[in-house]
Design a protein around this motif. Structure first.
Motif, PDB file in Angstrom:
ATOM      1  N   ASP A 251       0.856  -1.176   0.000  1.00 38.18           N
ATOM      2  CA  ASP A 251       0.000   0.000   0.000  1.00 38.18           C
ATOM      3  C   ASP A 251       0.902   1.239   0.000  1.00 38.18           C
ATOM      4  N   LYS A 252       1.028   1.880  -1.149  1.00 38.01           N
ATOM      5  CA  LYS A 252       1.942   3.017  -1.273  1.00 38.01           C
ATOM      6  C   LYS A 252       1.477   4.242  -0.488  1.00 38.01           C
ATOM      7  N   ASP A 253       0.230   4.223  -0.015  1.00 36.78           N
ATOM      8  CA  ASP A 253      -0.228   5.329   0.812  1.00 36.78           C
ATOM      9  C   ASP A 253       0.575   5.443   2.107  1.00 36.78           C
ATOM     10  N   ASN A 254       1.258   4.354   2.483  1.00 40.11           N
ATOM     11  CA  ASN A 254       2.039   4.347   3.727  1.00 40.11           C
ATOM     12  C   ASN A 254       3.480   4.798   3.529  1.00 40.11           C
TER      13      ASN A 254
END
Length: 592
Positions: free
Chosen positions: A219-222
C-alpha cells in the motif's frame, strides 16, 4: 511490519506516537537472498543444512537455505546492482499484508568470520583473531567469529527495557523485560549480536547501525510514513542509562536523553512490492516489466566507500485477523489487547462454524513476525578515474549453487544476474562473480565435485546450447578478452578426460578459485548478444544463459527529432539568406 510506541510516566501511560506494521513471518514464509549471495548464516560447511543458524542473526528460515562463503565481491560507487530474492508466503497479494525492507551497513569490524561458532557474548573473546586464514589458507591474521552488529549494540539491547506497549497476544512473556524478548522470541536467544526487538519492528525507535535502501509495500499510501521515520533522515534517541527506553523515564531517573543524528542521506525508496503467490519460493508475476523473473530491486551503490559491508533483507507477512497496522484503523492492537482474555487471536484457537467446532493451526507468536536473509561481506569502491561520475555501470553477476533443482532448494541453480541486461552505448558493464568450493558432496553438476565455476561464451540465440565460435557480431571488441571471459584465467591445463581432474580446463576445473573479476568495459556499439556458461548449461537439467542488448544513447525518436530540427534550421537559414539578399539587391528580382 512495524509497531512503534513510547511509554511516558514510568510506562503507565501509553502514548501511541507512531504507526504500526507488525513484522511477520510464518513457518511457510521463508525469504532467501540470491544476489548478492545470501548466507542464511551459512559459512563454509559442506552439509545440506547450515551448521549454526544463530551465527550472525535470527533468519527464521529453513536450515537448508543459504550459499556457502566465497571470495568477496566489490561494487563501484554509483553502479547498479540487481538484488534478487524469493519469499515463500506471498507479497502484494490479498491473502496477506506484506512489506520488504532492504538495508545495508558497513563497519571496520563487520566480517564473515572463519568459524561456524556463534560469536561469544564476552568482551575479551568476541574479537579473537587467528592466523593463517582457515578459509583461504593465506598467511594473514583474521577475526575468528562472524559479526555484523557490534558488541556494544548488543549490550545496550540486553540492558534496555523492552517496549511494553507492544501487542504480544496471549504469549506469556514470563516477566522478561529486556529488548531481547519479543512476542516472536520471548526466550531472548542470542543470534550474533542482533537486537531481537529491532529485528522484529520497523521503523525502530532507537539508533541502529543499518541504513535503509528501500521499502517495498503493498500500500503506497504508507510510504510517506516509512520514509519520514527512517533513520536515514530522522534523528533517533537513547538514554545514557541504557535500561531506560523513553525520554520521560530516562530523565526522571537522572539520565540524559541523547540524540543520535540521522545518517543524513536520502530517504529510502518506497515502491509497490512485486506480486508473489503463497506457498511458492518462485518468481514474481508481471510487475513493472519484471516479466516473471525473481523478485528484485535495482540498487544504486551509494558513495559509502568501505571494505566491509553487508546487505540485509527483511520480509514481513501479517494477518488480517486483527488491526495491526495503525494507519488510521480502528481497534489498533497494542498492549491493552494482551493476555488470553483480551487477545483477538488465541494459541491453537477452537472456533465454531455452522454448528461444529474446529481447532485452528494458530501460533500467536507467528502472527506478525519477521524473516530475513543477509549477504556475505562485500566492498564498496571508488569508481575508476577514467569513468565519468555520471556514466552508468551495470554489475553482471552469477547467482545459484551446484546441484539439481531439488538438491539446491531453497537456493536456486546457476544463472546470470541480471538475466536480461539492457544497456546504452556509453554505459559500462562490470563482469564479476563468485562461488564456493564447499558445496554439499554428491550434488549434481559438471566438473570437480563441490565446486562452483562459471564463464561467458557467446552463442547464436537463447535457444542454442553451444558456443558460437566465430560470431558475426562479437560481444567483446577484443578477441583476447572474448577468449578470457570463457577461459577465466585457468592455469596448469592438461589433456585429460577425467571430469574431476583439477587440471581439466574443458570443465573449468583449473580456475584457481570460484571468484572471477572480468573487469569493467564500455559499451561501444549497439546490438544484442546471447551468452551461456559452458560448464553449467546442461540442457534439460539446468540452464545458464544470459542476454545483453545495447541501444543508442538517444532513442530513435529523439534522433529523428534532432535530424528534423537540423534540417528545419538549415531550410530556415537558406530562406533567410535569400530574403536578405533580395532585400539588399531589389533590382535583381524585378517582376517581368
Amino acid at each position: 511490519f512495524f509497531l512503534q510506541f513510547f511509554f511516558l510516566r514510568n510506562m503507565r501511560v501509553l502514548v501511541v506516537l507512531l504507526g504500526i506494521v507488525a513484522l511477520s513471518s510464518f513457518v511457510l514464509g521463508d525469504v532467501y537472498l540470491h544476489n548478492p549471495r545470501g548466507s542464511n548464516n551459512r559459512l563454509n560447511g559442506n552439509g545440506q543444512n547450515v551448521q549454526n543458524n544463530q551465527r550472525l542473526c535470527d533468519t527464521q528460515n529453513n536450515d537448508k537455505g543459504g550459499y556457502c562463503w566465497g571470495p568477496p565481491l566489490y561494487y563501484y560507487v554509483g553502479s547498479h546492482l540487481m538484488i534478487e530474492w524469493t519469499n515463500q508466503h506471498a507479497c502484494n497479494n490479498p491473502k496477506v499484508h506484506c512489506n520488504i525492507i532492504i538495508q545495508y551497513m558497513c563497519g571496520e569490524e563487520v566480517r564473515d568470520g572463519v568459524t561456524t561458532e556463534r560469536i561469544p557474548d564476552n568482551e575479551d573473546d568476541y574479537n579473537t583473531k587467528v592466523s593463517p586464514n582457515p578459509l583461504t589458507g593465506e598467511d594473514e591474521e583474521v577475526f575468528l567469529y562472524g559479526m555484523h552488529e557490534d558488541y556494544q549494540y548488543y549490550q545496550d539491547c540486553k540492558s534496555r527495557h523492552r517496549n511494553k506497549g507492544l501487542f504480544t497476544a496471549d504469549q506469556n512473556m514470563n516477566n522478561r523485560n529486556s529488548a531481547r524478548h519479543t512476542r516472536q522470541d520471548n526466550n531472548g536467544n542470542q543470534n550474533g549480536f542482533e537486537c531481537p526487538e529491532e529485528r522484529d519492528y520497523y521503523p525502530y525507535w532507537h539508533p541502529t547501525p543499518w541504513k535503509d535502501i528501500a521499502i517495498l509495500v503493498d500500500d503506497k499510501d504508507n510510504c510517506d510514513y516509512f520514509q519520514s521515520e527512517s533513520q536515514n533522515v530522522k534523528d533517533k534517541n537513547y538514554c545514557s542509562i541504557p535500561e531506560h527506553n523513553n525520554q520521560y523515564v530516562c530523565l526522571e531517573n537522572g539520565g540524559t536523553w541523547i540524540k543520535r543524528t540521522s545518517w543524513g542521506i536520502d530517504p529510502p525508496a518506497c515502491e509497490e512490492a512485486q506480486w508473489t503467490r503463497t506457498n511458492h519460493l518462485g518468481n514474481s508475476a508481471l510487475h513493472n516489466n519484471h516479466e516473471g523473473y525473481a523478485s528484485s530491486y535495482n540498487w544504486t551503490i551509494p558513495d559509502d566507500i568501505h571494505e566491509n559491508c553487508v546487505l540485509r533483507l527483511r520480509y514481513n507477512i501479517s494477518t488480517g485477523d486483527y488491526e495491526g497496522w495503525g494507519f488510521g484503523g480502528e481497534n489498533f492492537v497494542n498492549a491493552s489487547f494482551n493476555g488470553a482474555d483480551n487477545s483477538p487471536v488465541q494459541q491453537d484457537e477452537v472456533v465454531e462454524y455452522f454448528g461444529n467446532t474446529y481447532e485452528m493451526a494458530l501460533n500467536t507468536d507467528q502472527y506478525g513476525r519477521t524473516f530475513q536473509d543477509r549477504s556475505h561481506v562485500f566492498e564498496i569502491r571508488e569508481r575508476p578515474d577514467d569513468i565519468d561520475d555520471d556514466a552508468r555501470i551495470w554489475n553482471l553477476n552469477v547467482r545459484g549453487k551446484r546441484g539439481n533443482i531439488v538438491q539446491v532448494y531453497p537456493a536456486v541453480e546457476y544463472d546470470f544476474v541480471p538475466n536480461r541486461l539492457h544497456t546504452k552505448v556509453g554505459d559500462y558493464v562490470h563482469f564479476q562473480w563468485t562461488g564456493c568450493d564447499t558445496n554439499p558432496a554428491n550434488n549434481d553438476g559438471e566438473g570437480t565435485q563441490q565446486t562452483d565455476r562459471s564463464n561467458i561464451a557467446q552463442m547464436e540465440s537463447q535457444r542454442h546450447n553451444k558456443p558460437w565460435n566465430n560470431p558475426d557480431d562479437p560481444m567483446f571488441d577484443d578477441p583476447i578478452l572474448q577468449a578470457r571471459m570463457a577461459f577465466i584465467d585457468q592455469v596448469g591445463c592438461t589433456d585429460t578426460d577425467d571430469d574431476q581432474d583439477v587440471t581439466n580446463c574443458e570443465k573449468l576445473n583449473a580456475a584457481p578459485t570460484p571468484y572471477f573479476d572480468g573487469g569493467v568495459y564500455r559499451v561501444n556499439k549497439t546490438g544484442e548478444w546471447h551468452y551461456m556458461g559452458t560448464r553449467n548449461n546442461n540442457f534439460s537439467n539446468r540452464s545458464q544463459k544470459g542476454y545483453m542488448t545495447a541501444e543508442d544513447s538517444f532513442p530513435s525518436w529523439a534522433i529523428a527529432l534532432i535530424v528534423i530540427g537540423v534540417v528545419g534550421i538549415a531550410i530556415a537559414a537558406v530562406i533567410g539568406a535569400v530574403a536578405l539578399y533580395a532585400k539588399s539587391h531589389p533590382k535583381k528580382f524585378e517582376v517581368i
